[in-house]
Design a protein around this motif. Structure first.
Motif, mmCIF file in Angstrom:
data_model
loop_
_atom_site.group_PDB
_atom_site.id
_atom_site.type_symbol
_atom_site.label_atom_id
_atom_site.label_comp_id
_atom_site.label_asym_id
_atom_site.label_seq_id
_atom_site.Cartn_x
_atom_site.Cartn_y
_atom_site.Cartn_z
ATOM 1 N N MET B 35 13.178 -25.375 1.618
ATOM 2 C CA MET B 35 14.411 -25.368 0.822
ATOM 3 C C MET B 35 15.623 -25.605 1.726
ATOM 4 S SD MET B 35 14.258 -24.515 -2.524
ATOM 5 C CE MET B 35 15.581 -23.440 -3.074
ATOM 6 N N SER B 36 15.466 -25.303 3.028
ATOM 7 C CA SER B 36 16.606 -25.393 3.943
ATOM 8 C C SER B 36 16.749 -26.818 4.476
ATOM 9 C CB SER B 36 16.418 -24.403 5.084
ATOM 10 O OG SER B 36 15.131 -24.577 5.632
ATOM 11 N N LEU B 37 17.728 -27.022 5.326
ATOM 12 C CA LEU B 37 17.942 -28.346 5.909
ATOM 13 C C LEU B 37 16.774 -28.730 6.809
ATOM 14 C CD1 LEU B 37 21.668 -28.150 7.003
ATOM 15 C CD2 LEU B 37 20.712 -29.739 5.356
ATOM 16 N N ASN B 150 12.217 -23.954 -12.468
ATOM 17 C CA ASN B 150 13.532 -23.582 -11.945
ATOM 18 C C ASN B 150 14.329 -24.876 -11.820
ATOM 19 O OD1 ASN B 150 13.069 -20.654 -11.262
ATOM 20 N ND2 ASN B 150 11.446 -21.581 -10.059
ATOM 21 N N ARG B 151 15.273 -25.054 -12.737
ATOM 22 C CA ARG B 151 15.970 -26.344 -12.820
ATOM 23 C C ARG B 151 16.959 -26.535 -11.667
ATOM 24 N NH1 ARG B 151 19.178 -25.343 -17.803
ATOM 25 N NH2 ARG B 151 19.146 -23.307 -16.826
ATOM 26 N N GLU B 152 16.964 -27.730 -11.122
ATOM 27 C CA GLU B 152 17.993 -28.185 -10.163
ATOM 28 C C GLU B 152 18.270 -27.161 -9.056
ATOM 29 O OE1 GLU B 152 21.464 -29.720 -12.131
ATOM 30 O OE2 GLU B 152 20.290 -30.380 -13.852
ATOM 31 N N GLU B 153 17.221 -26.782 -8.347
ATOM 32 C CA GLU B 153 17.384 -25.737 -7.315
ATOM 33 C C GLU B 153 17.468 -26.287 -5.906
ATOM 34 O OE1 GLU B 153 14.957 -22.278 -7.440
ATOM 35 O OE2 GLU B 153 16.175 -21.608 -9.101
ATOM 36 N N LEU B 154 17.018 -27.514 -5.719
ATOM 37 C CA LEU B 154 16.953 -28.055 -4.363
ATOM 38 C C LEU B 154 17.839 -29.288 -4.265
ATOM 39 C CD1 LEU B 154 15.444 -28.252 -1.536
ATOM 40 C CD2 LEU B 154 14.031 -29.953 -2.689
ATOM 41 N N PHE B 155 18.738 -29.306 -3.286
ATOM 42 C CA PHE B 155 19.559 -30.493 -3.042
ATOM 43 C C PHE B 155 18.909 -31.289 -1.927
ATOM 44 C CE2 PHE B 155 23.208 -32.722 -1.132
ATOM 45 C CZ PHE B 155 23.627 -33.420 -2.247
ATOM 46 N N ARG B 156 18.425 -32.478 -2.260
ATOM 47 C CA ARG B 156 17.754 -33.307 -1.242
ATOM 48 C C ARG B 156 17.950 -34.779 -1.592
ATOM 49 N NH1 ARG B 156 13.238 -30.403 1.248
ATOM 50 N NH2 ARG B 156 15.124 -29.611 2.199
ATOM 51 N N TYR B 160 19.929 -33.186 -7.043
ATOM 52 C CA TYR B 160 19.248 -31.909 -7.247
ATOM 53 C C TYR B 160 17.884 -32.120 -7.899
ATOM 54 C CZ TYR B 160 23.493 -29.530 -5.928
ATOM 55 O OH TYR B 160 24.559 -29.073 -5.211
#
Lengths: 177, 185
Positions: B35-37, B150-156, B160
């Motif tokens: 989930m992190s960078l 879980n909607r739109e939880e990860l920015f990549r 999202y």
């Protein structure tokens, strides 16, 4: 301080830990708010944990108390973790005083908190976990636009049977609508 | 050691760190896993992690090795809850030659067998990014079902993405037969 017509929200201080420990030892807390081991909370231990947290000055958590206009502490609301890159925050809600479970106190507290989280703190998504038997929190969250995203079926043992654990969330776009 | 047909689960060794760093510097692994960078790991970070798991008596972490003893990936528990007898898990195959060939499915089956039939857990849960179809196929093959999205939880990659919540119960796992799915791989 965030001011409403029934409740105000303000930052937690060390002095609030006695009142919060009482809520965490209430029947309501053991029945519907904790899904881990049912343990009593000692105010000294809670105060120490709070002090340790505050000493670290982290910018990825936030802790507020919910109090009546007369200053009686009836709960707490906050962010236990903010994932800044993903705009995602994990919210907690502590109640426990049965005199304030109806009448709109909790609904207003959540409404004030959402305004702060979305409009001031720049959170994009708030999520929280609620036990299926916690009708008070469920009603207040849903009244504020939270939607159920995940149902962890038969997850938490209470009185010999397993209850569902719900994950609820609201996105900033949904809040604005 | 837990022995499968083509892989084994064993304790991590310090010698695995060199491979772990190499695998987790591969965007095909990290984009699907964290989930992190995607900051590339260093062996110092892994040394610290290794010392942590060596001291940890609350969770379980295994290396996945091929029959020649080569570290090809890993699996571990997270937030193991003894009262409710549930845990989250994470698993990855890092070596590129061992992806999409059923090794992950076999490792996961062995790991689930350990969690359900040795530790006595009732339910195992995981989250998986919606674009990681390789992993989703593996989890479905092992009997995991969808608990929610879980909607739109990860920015990549500039947008999202959803994060799927999946789980399997001990009943569902044992009804399928302990190692049935490794043969499908």
């Amino acid at each position: 301080m965030f001011k409403g017509s029934l409740v105000n929200l303000r930052l937690q201080t060390l002095k609030d830990m006695d009142a919060l420990a009482e809520l965490m030892n209430s029947d309501m807390y053991f029945e519907s708010l904790t899904h881990d081991m049912p343990r009593f909370t000692y105010k000294e231990q809670l105060a120490k944990r709070f002090k340790d947290k505050m000493d670290k000055h982290k910018d990825n958590e936030l802790h507020l108390v919910i109090e009546t206009l007369e200053g009686k502490i009836i709960g707490a609301v906050g962010l236990e973790f903010i994932f800044w890159k993903n705009g995602l925050a994990f919210m907690y809600l502590l109640t426990g005083d049965p005199s304030f479970t109806s009448g709109g106190y909790l609904e207003e507290a959540i409404r004030l908190f959402l305004a702060f989280a979305f409009h001031e703190h720049n959170i994009r998504k708030l999520k929280t976990q609620v036990l299926a038997n916690d009708e008070v929190s469920l009603k207040a969250l849903m009244a504020n636009g939270f939607k159920t995203e995940v149902v962890h079926r038969a997850e938490v043992l209470k009185h010999g049977r397993y209850l569902d654990l719900l994950e609820l969330a609201i996105l900033r776009d949904e809040y604005v609508q | 050691m837990f022995i499968g047909e083509r892989i084994n689960l064993r304790a991590m060794k310090r010698e695995d760190i060199e491979y772990a760093v190499r695998y987790q510097s591969d965007l095909d692994v990290t984009n699907n896993y964290f989930m992190s960078l995607n900051l590339f790991p260093t062996s110092d970070m892994w040394d610290k992690w290794y010392e942590g798991i060596a001291e940890d008596d609350k969770g379980f972490s295994f290396a996945i090795e091929n029959k020649g003893g080569l570290y090809i990936g890993g699996c571990h528990t997270m937030w193991l809850n003894w009262k409710n007898r549930t845990t989250y898990i994470a698993i990855y195959i890092g070596h590129p030659d061992y992806r999409s060939k059923g090794y992950g499915t076999e490792a996961l089956t062995l790991f689930l067998d350990f969690l359900f039939n040795e530790l006595g857990l009732r339910k195992v849960k995981l989250n998986v990014f919606s674009f990681n179809s390789r992993a989703i196929r593996c989890y479905e093959k092992c009997g995991f079902s969808l608990d929610g999205i879980n909607r739109e939880e990860l920015f990549r990659g500039g947008r999202y993405h959803d994060n799927l919540a999946m789980s399997i119960t001990s009943e569902a796992f044992n009804e399928r037969g302990r190692c049935g799915c490794s043969k499908e791989a």
